[in-house]
Design an enzyme around this catalytic site. Structure first.
Site, short mmCIF file in Angstrom:
data_model
loop_
_atom_site.label_atom_id
_atom_site.label_comp_id
_atom_site.label_asym_id
_atom_site.label_seq_id
_atom_site.Cartn_x
_atom_site.Cartn_y
_atom_site.Cartn_z
N PRO A 25 0.83 -1.22 0.00
CA PRO A 25 0.00 0.00 0.00
C PRO A 25 0.87 1.26 0.00
CG PRO A 25 0.02 -1.05 2.17
CD PRO A 25 0.71 -2.00 1.23
N TYR A 186 0.64 4.51 13.39
CA TYR A 186 -0.74 5.00 13.30
C TYR A 186 -1.55 4.41 14.47
CZ TYR A 186 1.09 6.83 9.00
OH TYR A 186 1.86 7.52 8.10
C1 FMN Z 1 4.96 6.76 -1.50
C2 FMN Z 1 4.82 5.77 -0.39
C3 FMN Z 1 3.61 5.69 0.30
C4 FMN Z 1 3.42 4.73 1.29
N1 FMN Z 1 2.20 4.60 1.90
C5 FMN Z 1 1.97 3.54 2.72
C6 FMN Z 1 0.66 3.25 3.18
O1 FMN Z 1 -0.32 3.87 2.80
N2 FMN Z 1 0.51 2.21 4.04
C7 FMN Z 1 1.57 1.43 4.45
O2 FMN Z 1 1.39 0.51 5.23
N3 FMN Z 1 2.81 1.67 3.99
C8 FMN Z 1 3.03 2.69 3.13
N4 FMN Z 1 4.28 2.87 2.60
C9 FMN Z 1 5.31 1.85 2.87
C10 FMN Z 1 5.32 0.80 1.76
O3 FMN Z 1 4.10 0.10 1.70
C11 FMN Z 1 6.47 -0.21 1.93
O4 FMN Z 1 6.24 -0.92 3.13
C12 FMN Z 1 7.82 0.49 1.99
O5 FMN Z 1 7.96 1.44 0.96
C13 FMN Z 1 8.96 -0.53 1.89
O6 FMN Z 1 8.87 -1.28 0.71
P1 FMN Z 1 9.74 -0.91 -0.61
O7 FMN Z 1 11.19 -0.90 -0.20
O8 FMN Z 1 9.43 -2.05 -1.58
O9 FMN Z 1 9.29 0.42 -1.10
C14 FMN Z 1 4.49 3.86 1.63
C15 FMN Z 1 5.71 3.97 0.96
C16 FMN Z 1 5.87 4.89 -0.05
C17 FMN Z 1 7.19 4.93 -0.80
#
Ligand code: FMN
Length: 360
Positions: A25, A186
């Site tokens: 997400p 949160y």
């Molecule tokens: C732009 C952005 C928005 C995010 N919004 C959420 C969110 O709404 N809910 C959530 O649980 N994590 C959120 N995250 C965290 C990501 O879901 C993910 O756990 C984190 O980016 C690590 O994974 P990655 O290295 O593949 O990006 C967000 C991350 C990014 C970059």
């Protein structure tokens, strides 16, 4: 590789998801009408991610009440008028063969910030600029944000009910999977952590007390939707001595299994501003692996950036699914690329027929 696990289906309850590479997400801060409703940006952004071959598209943190938004530009499912646009979103994602889930959220003491876009300066958005007073387990602020008002015990049933009502709307909109956001500082996470939860009622104190709100919500959503897969995303550790940690997370997962959750997604941190997080490739995978010794399937997430890394996580039994965030923003077609790279039999069927001449 004969038949990589990453591109084999997984079934939760009776819902089959075509593969184990899921969209994490990600808030888009794009609801410019400030009414919580997904419009053009969400439809094409999430549609592209479904077209790119992911198994499940988890829609960003979606607020169950307006004051539960991180910023005024977040999505929400707090009223029925929001349902038709979510239904359109579900239709688009389904048309590409993916499943759709929604991360139901209440931002608690981290609500009412400015949208996290490139000009983001941090801080609480004042009421005069469209912000609102925040609530939390105790009147303890996160970093420089405004201190929340401690929720009264009598208000907590209303929080549970708001999650159930939003879950009802998501299911009415055709969503396949529900997720509770209990990570990243949160509302639920702030109840779980002894740093932010200093309550002396039944919702504070020992882990059983701190976990009560999340458990009641999990049970209530499960009771309302017996057949719908329910994911809970947690911060499996705060990375700070004395905080909610992996030992407590393991107990929590055992309870969530009893309460009707189907999968736990293992993220970490973000309830304490300056935690020493050991950021690096796959840094949260050991958390997933530890939780997987418990009763529920587990998701791994965080800096998983190659097909081989993702496949190894599954093949070595460290997780059941892998969620990807930022790499999918850089390349929505990454699952198609990885399926080819791993020589998955599913690779050709993931490719939209209109794109059959593409060289992924
Ligand atoms: C732009 C952005 C928005 C995010 N919004 C959420 C969110 O709404 N809910 C959530 O649980 N994590 C959120 N995250 C965290 C990501 O879901 C993910 O756990 C984190 O980016 C690590 O994974 P990655 O290295 O593949 O990006 C967000 C991350 C990014 C970059």
């Amino acid at each position: 590789m004969a038949n990589p696990l990453l591109f084999r289906p997984i079934t939760l309850r009776d819902v089959e998801v075509r593969n184990r590479l899921w969209v994490s997400p990600m808030c888009q801060y794009s609801v410019t009408a400030l009414d919580g409703v997904p419009r053009d940006w969400h439809l094409q952004h999430l549609g592209a991610l479904a077209r790119g071959g992911a198994g499940l598209v988890m829609v960003e943190a979606t607020a169950v009440v307006p004051e539960g938004r991180i910023s005024p530009r977040d999505l929400g499912l707090w009223e029925d008028a929001q349902v038709p646009s979510f239904a359109r979103l579900a239709e688009i994602v389904h048309a590409h063969g993916a499943r759709i889930g929604v991360q139901l959220a209440h931002a608690g003491r981290k609500a009412s910030t400015y949208p996290w876009l490139p000009d983001f300066t941090g801080g609480t958005q004042p009421e005069a600029e469209g912000g609102w007073p925040t609530v939390g387990p105790s009147a303890v602020a996160f970093g420089e944000l405004a201190a929340p008002r401690a929720l009264e015990t009598t208000e907590l049933a209303g929080i549970v009910a708001a999650f159930v009502a939003s879950a009802n709307r998501a299911v009415a909109a055709g969503f396949d999977v529900l997720e509770l956001h209990a990570a990243h500082g949160y509302l639920f996470h702030s109840f779980l952590s002894p740093f932010s939860n200093q309550r002396d009622d039944a919702y504070g104190g020992d882990l059983a007390g701190r976990a009560r709100l999340l458990r009641e919500t999990t049970r209530a959503v499960r009771a309302a939707h017996p057949a719908v897969p329910l994911v809970v995303r947690i911060s499996a550790t705060e990375w700070v001595e004395g905080g909610f940690d992996l030992t407590e997370a393991r107990q929590l997962v055992a309870w969530l299994a009893e309460d009707g959750a189907d999968l736990v997604d293992a993220s970490s941190a973000a309830n304490i501003l300056k935690a020493p997080i050991p950021v690096g490739p796959g840094y949260q995978v050991p958390l997933a692996a530890a939780l997987r010794e418990g009763p529920l399937p587990v998701g791994a997430v965080g800096m998983i950036t190659t097909a081989a890394q993702a496949e190894t996580i599954l093949a070595t039994g460290q997780a059941d699914i892998v969620s990807i965030g930022r790499p999918l923003l850089a390349d929505p077609h990454l699952p198609l690329r990885w399926a080819r790279e791993l020589r998955a039999p599913a690779a050709e069927s993931l490719l939209p027929p209109q794109y059959h001449r593409a060289q992924f």
